[in-house]
Motif scaffolding. Structure first.
Motif, PDB file in Angstrom:
ATOM      1  N   UNK A  83     -24.855  14.398  36.035  1.00 11.47           N
ATOM      2  CA  UNK A  83     -25.251  13.503  34.961  1.00 11.47           C
ATOM      3  C   UNK A  83     -26.172  12.417  35.481  1.00 11.47           C
ATOM      4  N   UNK A 114     -21.035   2.142  32.065  1.00 11.90           N
ATOM      5  CA  UNK A 114     -21.894   0.995  31.763  1.00 11.90           C
ATOM      6  C   UNK A 114     -21.292  -0.261  32.386  1.00 11.90           C
ATOM      7  N   UNK A 139     -31.588   5.368  31.220  1.00 11.18           N
ATOM      8  CA  UNK A 139     -32.549   5.441  30.122  1.00 11.18           C
ATOM      9  C   UNK A 139     -32.589   4.220  29.222  1.00 11.18           C
ATOM     10  N   UNK A 140     -31.542   3.382  29.279  1.00 12.80           N
ATOM     11  CA  UNK A 140     -31.467   2.298  28.288  1.00 12.80           C
ATOM     12  C   UNK A 140     -31.664   0.912  28.907  1.00 12.80           C
ATOM     13  N   UNK A 141     -32.627   0.203  28.321  1.00 13.55           N
ATOM     14  CA  UNK A 141     -33.016  -1.118  28.817  1.00 13.55           C
ATOM     15  C   UNK A 141     -31.833  -2.089  28.804  1.00 13.55           C
ATOM     16  N   UNK A 142     -31.110  -2.078  27.683  1.00 17.49           N
ATOM     17  CA  UNK A 142     -29.987  -2.984  27.507  1.00 17.49           C
ATOM     18  C   UNK A 142     -28.946  -2.781  28.613  1.00 17.49           C
ATOM     19  N   UNK A 143     -28.708  -1.523  28.917  1.00 21.80           N
ATOM     20  CA  UNK A 143     -27.725  -1.160  29.931  1.00 21.80           C
ATOM     21  C   UNK A 143     -28.158  -1.665  31.319  1.00 21.80           C
ATOM     22  N   UNK A 165     -36.872   3.115  30.817  1.00 23.25           N
ATOM     23  CA  UNK A 165     -37.642   2.207  29.953  1.00 23.25           C
ATOM     24  C   UNK A 165     -38.593   1.302  30.728  1.00 23.25           C
ATOM     25  N   UNK A 182     -33.282  10.582  33.118  1.00 20.39           N
ATOM     26  CA  UNK A 182     -32.382  11.725  33.319  1.00 20.39           C
ATOM     27  C   UNK A 182     -33.077  13.017  32.946  1.00 20.39           C
TER      28      UNK A 182
ATOM     29  N   UNK B   9     -33.111   2.009  21.081  1.00 15.70           N
ATOM     30  CA  UNK B   9     -34.285   2.060  21.969  1.00 15.70           C
ATOM     31  C   UNK B   9     -35.020   3.382  21.849  1.00 15.70           C
ATOM     32  N   UNK B  12     -35.035   5.663  25.094  1.00 12.15           N
ATOM     33  CA  UNK B  12     -33.743   6.300  25.330  1.00 12.15           C
ATOM     34  C   UNK B  12     -33.495   7.426  24.348  1.00 12.15           C
ATOM     35  N   UNK B  13     -33.840   7.198  23.086  1.00 11.09           N
ATOM     36  CA  UNK B  13     -33.638   8.221  22.058  1.00 11.09           C
ATOM     37  C   UNK B  13     -34.430   9.483  22.382  1.00 11.09           C
ATOM     38  N   UNK B  16     -33.172  11.431  25.413  1.00 11.30           N
ATOM     39  CA  UNK B  16     -31.951  12.217  25.184  1.00 11.30           C
ATOM     40  C   UNK B  16     -32.249  13.515  24.444  1.00 11.30           C
ATOM     41  N   UNK B  40     -26.414   6.697  19.310  1.00  8.50           N
ATOM     42  CA  UNK B  40     -26.307   6.073  20.638  1.00  8.50           C
ATOM     43  C   UNK B  40     -26.341   4.558  20.465  1.00  8.50           C
ATOM     44  N   UNK B  42     -25.797   1.657  23.114  1.00  9.09           N
ATOM     45  CA  UNK B  42     -25.426   1.249  24.476  1.00  9.09           C
ATOM     46  C   UNK B  42     -24.637  -0.050  24.513  1.00  9.09           C
ATOM     47  N   UNK B  43     -24.880  -0.964  23.551  1.00  5.94           N
ATOM     48  CA  UNK B  43     -24.205  -2.257  23.641  1.00  5.94           C
ATOM     49  C   UNK B  43     -22.722  -2.179  23.260  1.00  5.94           C
ATOM     50  N   UNK B 142     -23.389  14.377  27.800  1.00  9.76           N
ATOM     51  CA  UNK B 142     -22.601  13.140  27.633  1.00  9.76           C
ATOM     52  C   UNK B 142     -22.715  12.245  28.866  1.00  9.76           C
TER      53      UNK B 142
END
Lengths: 322, 192
Positions: A83, A114, A139-143, A165, A182, B9, B12-13, B16, B40, B42-43, B142
């Motif tokens: 993953x 996370x 992949x996620x900015x917030x993360x 990102x 990923x 985002x 990210x979308x 995936x 999705x 993330x927060x 996942x």
């Protein structure tokens, strides 16, 4: 400042190159000979590059600059599970090797998730043994901005982040490469190769900056010189581990157990001094290895002065007793 | 395939969707998946995936995928359609145990003390095969750290909701709604 170059040519008259490198105050870092062909990694003072270039032309060889030569870089992923991007991680590590670095791929023990992503003190200490670290994130900015930044909070070596990102800046991070996300396949397409080039370029810049900082207060000897002396130890010659001696910007890693060999290593002579007088030797966190960090010339000098003051004090105390 | 992603985002979308497509391609079930929906957040953190598959053709009899011959000690099976070899092996092991089923070569199986008649009645459920593959794809996509899961499954739809620490009731309702929407979806005429 030293430049690291790769000489790719034949063995005929190669001794002339070795002599020239020695004359200009450079060092041979590594020689790899296959039949009549030879690859020589050498470090020379920046201003002497032209002379070596001319000699290489004369010998009909190819001379290329390898900006990451003589460095060891850690490529870190949250875990090594499928993953967590084993493909980009391995491709980045492989690409940095093409620029001359020795790379090590690391997966954190509890880096998944996370909020639950963690890095242990032991892992941080291990990463700090390298010259730079490349963190490959998701992949996620917030993360990344809210949680993953904790992973490289106390890392002392320069950190480069490769993530999906587009992010302008992150705390405790020297450079960011976006667009590495990923995936389940190798980075083989033209745009992927361009991304790998970008990672290598940013890591090279970071290393260059670190070289310049070290050069402001230069080391007492270049790590390659210490390497030449350590290579003569039979235990190193017999070592079957790949690259038994690895150069760092400020020292080297010798892949022999510290507690077993520290006395022999400490008593190696370098320009009339014992190695323990000019470098700090310690047990590496990488199993069965010894880490050597060479002191700067000014530190050796001040230690000398301190030593002579102490010995003067001892002598005067002894005469006062008499 | 109809794809819908709900997430804050864009990068990210998209990544995936790309990742899921490559996984389906890797497993070889791209044509069997009709629709997929991602939610999705993330927060929160929350990751929901709901997949609708095509109806798989019913059961396939062993005679259609292998040649069977009786001997004194038992029955020999010579597999002719290699695609079914792993599932046939695991089914035989399940039914008769590993001691009685011997794999002589890649496609030859010997069933000790089992009658040809008994073997010829075996049938492989193709729907179950597809289901296993879809589950494998979902597991691959996942996020690894999201260990708390809530899953729903019906004939053609599988929905998995994953989070990190605590599963909230409202998220479960969201998953149930997503599952029901997916079941009711008419792929020919609608979009998600």
């Amino acid at each position: 400042m030293y430049k690291v170059l790769l000489f790719d040519g034949g063995v005929y008259r190669v001794n002339e190159l070795y002599e020239l490198v020695e004359d200009v105050g450079g060092f041979i870092i590594q020689k790899t000979q296959t039949h009549v062909q030879i690859l020589v990694t050498l470090a020379i003072p920046e201003e002497e590059k032209d002379v070596i270039e001319r000699k290489s032309q004369e010998l009909g060889a190819k001379l290329t600059e390898i900006p990451l030569g003589g460095t060891e870089i850690a490529v870190v992923a949250p875990t090594l599970g499928r993953h967590h991007m084993p493909h980009p991680v391995c491709d980045i590590a492989e690409h940095l090797r093409r620029y001359g670095a020795i790379t090590v791929v690391m997966g954190l023990a509890r880096g998944k998730g996370r909020k639950s992503a963690q890095i242990s003190a032991e892992e941080k200490a291990l990463i700090n043994e390298y010259d730079a670290a490349v963190f490959v994130l998701g992949n996620f900015e917030d993360c990344i901005k809210t949680e993953k930044v904790r992973l490289f909070e106390d890392i002392k070596v320069p950190v480069v982040v490769a993530c999906g990102p587009s992010i302008d800046a992150l705390p405790n991070c020297k450079a960011i490469v976006s667009g590495v996300c990923r995936r389940v396949e190798r980075m083989r397409r033209a745009e992927d190769i361009a991304k790998l080039e970008e990672v290598a370029e940013k890591v090279s810049k970071v290393i260059e900056e670190r070289r310049r900082i070290i050069d402001e207060d230069p080391l007492f000897v270049h790590p390659a010189e210490v390497r030449q002396r350590i290579e003569t130890l039979p235990v190193v010659q017999k070592s079957l581990r790949p690259a038994p001696i690895v150069l760092h910007l400020d020292g080297l890693r010798v892949k022999i157990p510290y507690y077993e060999w520290k006395d022999q290593l400490e008593s190696i002579e370098v320009y009339g001094r014992k190695l323990r007088e000019i470098a700090e030797l310690s047990d590496s966190r990488l199993d069965g290895s010894t880490l050597i960090r060479i002191y700067s010339a000014s530190k050796v000098e001040s230690m000398n002065q301190l030593g002579s003051v102490n010995s003067l004090g001892d002598r005067s105390a002894a005469s006062a007793k008499e | 395939m109809i794809v819908k992603v709900e997430g804050p985002e864009e990068f990210g979308n998209e990544s995936y969707v790309e990742l899921f497509n490559s996984i389906l391609l890797d497993i070889g079930i791209t044509r069997h998946v009709e629709a997929v929906r991602f939610v999705i957040r993330p927060s929160d953190p929350l990751f929901l995936i709901s997949v609708k598959t095509r109806k798989a053709a019913g059961k396939i009899r062993i005679n259609e995928i292998a040649e069977i011959s009786q001997s004194k000690e038992g029955t020999y099976i010579n597999i002719t359609d290699e695609n079914y070899a792993p599932s046939l092996m695991s089914l035989l092991w399940q039914l008769y145990g590993r001691e009685r089923i011997e794999q002589l070569s890649r496609l030859e199986i010997f069933c000790k003390g089992i009658d040809e008649k008994e073997i010829s009645e075996i049938a492989i459920d193709r729907g179950e095969e597809l289901r296993k593959k879809v589950l494998d794809a979902l597991w691959r996509v996942l996020p690894e750290g999201f260990k708390i899961r809530y899953d729903l499954s019906s004939e053609n739809v599988i929905t998995i909701l994953a989070t990190e620490y605590e599963m909230k009731e409202e998220w479960k309702r969201l998953a149930e709604k997503a599952h029901a929407d997916m079941e009711a979806l008419d792929v020919q005429s609608a979009s998600l």
